[in-house]
Design an enzyme around this catalytic site. Structure first.
Site, PDB file in Angstrom:
ATOM      1  N   GLU A  33       0.829  -1.215   0.000  1.00 19.82           N
ATOM      2  CA  GLU A  33       0.000   0.000   0.000  1.00 19.82           C
ATOM      3  C   GLU A  33       0.857   1.256   0.000  1.00 19.82           C
ATOM      4  OE1 GLU A  33      -3.096  -0.282  -1.199  1.00 19.82           O
ATOM      5  OE2 GLU A  33      -3.622  -1.627   0.442  1.00 19.82           O
ATOM      6  N   HIS A  34       0.515   2.167  -0.891  1.00 22.05           N
ATOM      7  CA  HIS A  34       1.238   3.433  -1.112  1.00 22.05           C
ATOM      8  C   HIS A  34       2.656   3.190  -1.601  1.00 22.05           C
ATOM      9  CE1 HIS A  34      -1.461   6.777   0.390  1.00 22.05           C
ATOM     10  NE2 HIS A  34      -2.136   5.699   0.747  1.00 22.05           N
ATOM     11  N   ASP A  36       3.206   2.138  -4.740  1.00 25.71           N
ATOM     12  CA  ASP A  36       3.278   2.260  -6.210  1.00 25.71           C
ATOM     13  C   ASP A  36       3.987   3.535  -6.651  1.00 25.71           C
ATOM     14  OD1 ASP A  36       1.007   3.803  -5.487  1.00 25.71           O
ATOM     15  OD2 ASP A  36      -0.287   2.972  -7.053  1.00 25.71           O
ATOM     16  N   SER A 125     -11.500   1.210  -6.236  1.00 24.57           N
ATOM     17  CA  SER A 125     -11.055   1.758  -7.523  1.00 24.57           C
ATOM     18  C   SER A 125     -12.149   1.887  -8.570  1.00 24.57           C
ATOM     19  CB  SER A 125      -9.904   0.933  -8.103  1.00 24.57           C
ATOM     20  OG  SER A 125      -8.818   0.998  -7.257  1.00 24.57           O
ATOM     21  N   ASP A 171      -4.049   0.945  -9.588  1.00 22.62           N
ATOM     22  CA  ASP A 171      -5.462   0.667  -9.838  1.00 22.62           C
ATOM     23  C   ASP A 171      -5.747   0.503 -11.324  1.00 22.62           C
ATOM     24  OD1 ASP A 171      -5.388   1.174  -7.162  1.00 22.62           O
ATOM     25  OD2 ASP A 171      -6.442   3.090  -7.271  1.00 22.62           O
ATOM     26  N   TYR A 220      -4.246  11.632   1.343  1.00 16.12           N
ATOM     27  CA  TYR A 220      -3.430  10.868   0.388  1.00 16.12           C
ATOM     28  C   TYR A 220      -2.227  11.711  -0.040  1.00 16.12           C
ATOM     29  CZ  TYR A 220      -2.248   7.935  -3.641  1.00 16.12           C
ATOM     30  OH  TYR A 220      -1.593   7.122  -4.536  1.00 16.12           O
TER      31      TYR A 220
HETATM   32  C1  GLA Z   1      -5.042   4.584  -4.275  1.00 16.41           C
HETATM   33  C2  GLA Z   1      -4.193   5.028  -5.468  1.00 16.41           C
HETATM   34  C3  GLA Z   1      -3.140   3.977  -5.808  1.00 16.41           C
HETATM   35  C4  GLA Z   1      -2.336   3.567  -4.589  1.00 16.41           C
HETATM   36  C5  GLA Z   1      -3.258   3.252  -3.416  1.00 16.41           C
HETATM   37  C6  GLA Z   1      -2.508   3.004  -2.147  1.00 16.41           C
HETATM   38  O1  GLA Z   1      -5.804   3.471  -4.613  1.00 16.41           O
HETATM   39  O2  GLA Z   1      -5.010   5.239  -6.607  1.00 16.41           O
HETATM   40  O3  GLA Z   1      -2.297   4.461  -6.843  1.00 16.41           O
HETATM   41  O4  GLA Z   1      -1.391   4.562  -4.250  1.00 16.41           O
HETATM   42  O5  GLA Z   1      -4.197   4.285  -3.175  1.00 16.41           O
HETATM   43  O6  GLA Z   1      -1.779   1.836  -2.235  1.00 16.41           O
END
Ligand code: GLA
Length: 384
Positions: A33-34, A36, A125, A171, A220
Site C-alpha cells: 500500500e502506497h 506504487d 477503484s 489501480d 493521500y
Molecule cells: C489509491 C491510489 C493507488 C495507490 C493506493 C494506495 O488506490 O489510486 O495508486 O497509491 O491508493 O496503495
C-alpha cells in the site's frame, strides 16, 4: 442493471445505434500500500465488480456520454473537448479522451454509455475502472490495440493531469491487466509483473467499513509528500536512492534521525511493505497461505501505526476478523482512511465468516457493513 445485454439495449434505445460493450473491473489490493508511487511492489486482484462501457460512433461530431448510474448525459464537441476539469463525473471519461487525443488517437464523434457496480469511494477503484472502461471502449471503436500496461499508464495520466488526483499506477494497471483466479505482483518501476494463483479453496471477503474515502482528499497527498520528503533526505546521502524503492531499513537506521518523525515512519512503512509484498507473492506462488496471512497482518499493523492511514473502524474490522474461524489474513485495502478491508478466508467458511464479521462490526460500531464475497477476475475485455 447488471449485464452487458441490458446496457447494450438501453444504449441502442437512447442513441439508435448498436454498441460494442467493454468491461473494466475494480480491484482489491492484497498487499503493497502506497508503494506504487515510490516505484515499489503491489499485489492487487481484479474483482467481479466492474464498469461497463457501451460505445458506438456518431456522425454529428459530438461526444455524448451517458452515466446510467446517475441518469445523466453530457455532450461535447469532439473537436473542442474541454481542456480543464469541472468537478463532474464526466471528468473521468473526458480526461481519458484528452490523454488519448494527446497521444495522437483522434477522438471521433461517439456515444458512450457507462454503468458500474464498483462501490463508490470505498477503496475499490471505481474511478480507475471508469477510466479503463472508457479507454478500452475507445480503442475498440477506433480499432486500435493499446497494450495493457500502456493503456494503464495513459489512464493514470488522465487521473493525474485532468482529474487532479495524484495517484500511482496500481489501480489502472490491475483493471487493465488482471487475470481470473490470480493476484498480480507488479513492479511499479518497470511495470513487469507475475501472476500468482489464488487457490480454489480460498475466498476474498471484502468488508466495507462504510467510512468514505477519497484519494482526491488531502490525506493521500500529505502521505505522498511525506514519503517524498523522506526520500529526498536519504538521497542526499546516497544519490542512487531515486525513490523509496531504492532505500533499505539500514539507510533509515543510519540517517533516519534527520527525517522528521512522521515522514520517517511513513518511510519505514514503505520500505518494509516492499519486502513484505515480494515475500507474500513468493508465498502465494508456493501455496504457503499461512505466510501470506501473517504478512497481511504485519502490513495492516504497519499501515495503521507507521503510515497512520487506517481509522478506528477499519482497525476494529481487522481485529474482529482475527476471532472468526476461517481467516487466513485481513487488512485495510486501498488508499486508506476508510473504505474496505480485504479478508482471505477458507472458502468453505466464507459465508459464515462474512455474516459473523458483519454482526461483530454492527455491535462494536453501530454501523451496518456491506460484505462482498469476490472472485479474482479478468482485466478489461470486450463483452459484446
Ligand atoms: C489509491 C491510489 C493507488 C495507490 C493506493 C494506495 O488506490 O489510486 O495508486 O497509491 O491508493 O496503495
Amino acid at each position: 442493471m447488471k449485464d452487458a445485454t441490458t446496457l447494450a439495449r438501453a444504449h441502442e434505445d437512447r442513441f439508435a445505434a448498436r454498441p460494442q460493450v467493454y468491461a473494466a473491473p475494480g480491484r482489491v489490493n492484497l498487499i503493497g500500500e502506497h508503494t506504487d508511487y515510490a516505484e515499489g511492489f503491489v499485489m492487487p486482484v481484479a474483482i467481479d465488480f466492474a464498469t461497463l462501457g457501451a460505445i458506438s460512433g456518431r456522425e454529428d461530431g459530438r461526444v455524448v456520454v451517458y452515466a446510467e448510474n446517475f441518469g445523466e448525459e453530457r455532450s461535447f464537441d469532439a473537436d473542442a473537448l474541454p481542456t480543464a476539469r469541472s468537478g463532474d463525473w464526466s471528468d473521468y471519461p473526458l480526461g481519458v479522451m484528452r490523454v488519448l487525443a494527446g497521444e495522437g488517437y483522434a477522438i471521433p464523434g461517439l456515444s458512450l454509455s457507462l454503468w458500474g457496480d464498483v462501490p463508490l469511494g470505498s477503496g475499490l477503484s471505481s474511478s480507475a475502472s471508469v477510466e479503463v472502461a472508457t479507454a478500452t471502449a475507445i480503442a475498440g471503436l477506433l480499432g486500435v490495440a493499446i497494450a495493457g500496461p500502456r493503456l494503464a499508464r495513459l489512464c493514470q495520466r488522465a487521473e493525474n493531469e485532468f482529474v487532479g488526483a495524484n495517484c500511482g499506477i496500481m489501480d489502472q494497471f490491475i483493471s487493465a491487466n488482471g487475470a481470473a483466479d490470480h493476484a498480480l505482483l507488479l513492479d511499479c518501476r518497470d511495470l513487469s509483473y507475475r501472476l500468482a494463483p489464488i487457490p480454489e479453496t480460498v475466498s476474498l471477503v471484502i468488508a466495507n467499513t462504510m467510512v468514505k474515502h477519497s484519494i482526491a482528499g488531502g490525506e493521500y497527498g500529505t502521505r505522498r509528500a511525506e514519503v517524498e520528503l523522506a526520500c529526498r533526505i536519504l538521497a542526499s546521502h546516497r544519490p542512487e536512492i531515486r525513490f523509496l524503492r531504492d532505500a533499505t531499513v539500514s539507510d533509515l537506521g543510519r540517517w533516519g534521525e534527520e527525517i522528521p518523525l512522521a515522514a520517517r515512519k511513513r518511510a519505514r512503512h514503505i520500505i518494509t511493505e516492499n519486502t513484505r509484498t515480494v515475500e507474500a507473492a513468493e508465498a502465494l506462488l508456493r501455496n504457503d497461505l499461512s505466510t501470506v496471512g501473517r504478512l497481511m497482518q504485519e502490513a495492516h499493523a504497519s499501515y495503521s501505526q507507521d503510515f497512520e492511514a487506517s481509522c478506528a473502524e477499519a482497525d476494529t474490522m481487522v481485529e474482529l476478523a482475527q476471532e472468526i474461524p476461517g481467516l487466513i489474513g485481513a487488512r485495510l485495502t486501498g488508499g486508506g482512511f476508510g473504505g474496505c478491508t480485504v479478508n482471505l478466508v477458507e472458502k468453505s467458511l466464507a459465508r459464515e465468516f462474512a455474516a459473523r464479521l458483519a454482526e461483530g462490526y454492527r455491535s462494536a460500531t453501530g454501523i451496518r457493513a456491506e460484505m462482498h464475497l469476490c472472485r479474482a477476475s479478468e482485466g478489461a475485455h470486450r463483452v459484446l
